[in-house]
Design an enzyme around this catalytic site. Sequence first.
Site, PDB file in Angstrom:
ATOM      1  N   ASP A  48       0.868  -1.175   0.000  1.00 44.83           N
ATOM      2  CA  ASP A  48       0.000   0.000   0.000  1.00 44.83           C
ATOM      3  C   ASP A  48       0.911   1.234   0.000  1.00 44.83           C
ATOM      4  O   ASP A  48       2.112   1.151   0.295  1.00 44.83           O
ATOM      5  CB  ASP A  48      -0.925  -0.006   1.215  1.00 44.83           C
ATOM      6  CG  ASP A  48      -2.223   0.752   0.952  1.00 44.83           C
ATOM      7  OD1 ASP A  48      -2.236   1.614   0.056  1.00 44.83           O
ATOM      8  OD2 ASP A  48      -3.217   0.490   1.646  1.00 44.83           O
ATOM      9  N   GLU A  66     -17.528   9.795   5.707  1.00 47.54           N
ATOM     10  CA  GLU A  66     -16.861   8.492   5.799  1.00 47.54           C
ATOM     11  C   GLU A  66     -16.039   8.243   4.541  1.00 47.54           C
ATOM     12  O   GLU A  66     -16.419   8.620   3.432  1.00 47.54           O
ATOM     13  CB  GLU A  66     -17.885   7.369   5.982  1.00 47.54           C
ATOM     14  CG  GLU A  66     -18.874   7.225   4.837  1.00 47.54           C
ATOM     15  CD  GLU A  66     -19.814   6.048   5.004  1.00 47.54           C
ATOM     16  OE1 GLU A  66     -19.682   5.298   5.994  1.00 47.54           O
ATOM     17  OE2 GLU A  66     -20.680   5.857   4.138  1.00 47.54           O
TER      18      GLU A  66
END
Length: 725
Positions: free
Chosen positions: A249, A452
């Site tokens: 990542d 979110e």
Amino acid sequence: MTETLPFRDPARPLDERVRDLVSRMTLEEKLSQMTHPARAIPRLGVPAYNYWNEALHGVARNGRATVFPQAIGMAATWDPALIREVAGAIADEGRAKHHEALRQKGETDWYQGLTFWSPNVNIYRDPRWGRGQETWGEDPHLTGEMGSAFVRGLQGDDPKYLKAAACAKHFAVHSGPEKQRHGFDARVSLRDLHDTYLPAFRKLVTEAKVEAVMGAYNRVNGHPCCAHPYLMGEVLRGEWGFGGHFVSDCWAVADFLHGHKIVSDAAEAAALALKAGCDLECGDVYRKLGEAFERGLITEADLDAALSRHLATRFKLGMFDPPEAVPYAQTPMSVVGSEAHRELAYRAAVKSVVLLKNKNGILPLRGVRSVGVTGPNAAAADVLLGNYHGLSDRLTTLLEGVVARVPEGVRLDYRLGTQLVHEAAYPIRGFPPELTSCDAVIACMGISPLLEGEEGESIGSAEKGDRSRIELPEVQAEFLRKLAAAGARIVLVLTGGGPVALGDLEDLVEAIVFVWYPGQEGGRAVASVLFGDEAPSGKLPVSFPRSTADLPPFEDYSMVPKPPQRPGDAGTRGRTYRYAEAEPQFPFGFGLSYTAFEYQGLKLEKDRLQPGEPLRLEATVANTGPAAAEEVVQCYLQDLEASVPVPRCKLVGFTRVALEPGESRTVAFTLTPEQMSLVDEDGKLRLEPGEFRVTVGGCSPGERGLELGAPRPVGAVFTVGSHSR
């Protein structure tokens, strides 16, 4: 001439071509290929290439593209064939944009490559996690089936070339909290690891043949995910035989130094990741691999192994072959945002809509004389998009969808009514009669990507993208209470990337429709369902708890309930429908229709099996109502005599069926010995003799689904017996 070099010959075997190219590179040239922006090697005719691209629900962050429903919305379709078609369309658009960039500039840049870092198959274990919207829900089987369909669609079915390269992320135990992800250590038992967190990854690797796997930021049981000896070595490449490339990542390797603090400098971080099997870094720490080589921390053979794996992906994409030899290289730009893809986005959005309540059949809205629309999400484009999204010049908001669909002669009124989370500067004293006197008020409420998402992107989240509470924001809840008290008949349309706890609001509204982040055609799709052009058929891929208080601590990754360990310790609650003890507000797999379904005639091939035998079963589902519709038939298994903690029930099969009124269909499932097996304390599958219950219906088993209107399922018990019995 570079054209005569062996690695340029498409007729040669892939391994031979990769070896030839790597053998011609100098050490400096090899080092230049190890981060996501791989540099050009002019003397070999190797162009620069940026591996970083996203395709979560459409080609992302690269201008115009078809915006499909967010992944969690596509999960609510429970339709793998549709998802494979969607992913194929995404890959087509990615191909067209990639080759157009090459034609225009002679090279590609960030978000213009063919290596897509999708899908996200992490388990949505906690509804507070802001990135849960990127996943395929809380169930390992559903996630594996839907994620595999996405991979197969993205990668295509050509025997030699990939249409695009998919990537399973984030390997392997990763689901928040976002604000702790760069230093967090997820502590998880081997049982939970192999029962919950790994099965979807395993399916994508061993069955869908996903080309890449991305490691997560956090640690798991002490080791960082991008240098994890057990997860990467023993499981991924050992047990599963993964042959693709592993990518970190973005800047996760830097976390070894700054977040996890397990190395003393960047060169050590780079060496640790490389030797553990992280072939490619998204970030810039691998720029220190040269120093690591000089210090003896890595060898050139380590570089060659990693380089060979991610270069092989570029070969499979046809990047070293003549364009005329690559079947996908001629994909025209006309596919991008095409009418066919727009209709596909519409179909996906329609099938993602979940009807949670429909008191007295208020929906569909037929024969109404007046309709009101209100709420902060009615005219908002953000709630169509979710995160990791592309852009379209044809976004249809919920309000626009209603306006386009409402019959002429029906009075339509729109008032914003309330903001998303903030109190109005001048609160309204009363509701205008134009709104409260309507036959129905469509209240577009819920959550937004402002609240979110990923760390740093959701500017309205104090938790760096997560939610601290899963209840509807109080300002919206209070508005709904006042609206109901004024006599409005409310059709509540909720947007969001995950569960929204409604509490007493459930009883104040006539209907509840959950629409997720439905993509560019969201407004049109939702209006089609509200007015009855389409029957709702979506099913929840996550259970909706009644309140935040029903959730275990966010940082606890245990799935199984744990009793108190010491005086004063409250223990922990179970997670997801598979282990939670608390009754949900809306259960996993639930979703109503405009018709009625009836299940009957469950037949088992046999009711006693020898260990290792599969079991074939079938049941009949009938449309006993007035409308043609689709039903998702779901099959669940319960181990009634397990010697270790096991799920209360688990999904083992599902299929969509389309039924006309009065029509019935017999649906068959085959339970495998693996599905009957439990996962023991050592993380191993073990098939124990004993009784099992199989249930077939339109929702996960339980009284709550029946209370809400789910059809009564059919069930039966069978026995797995030892040879000595």
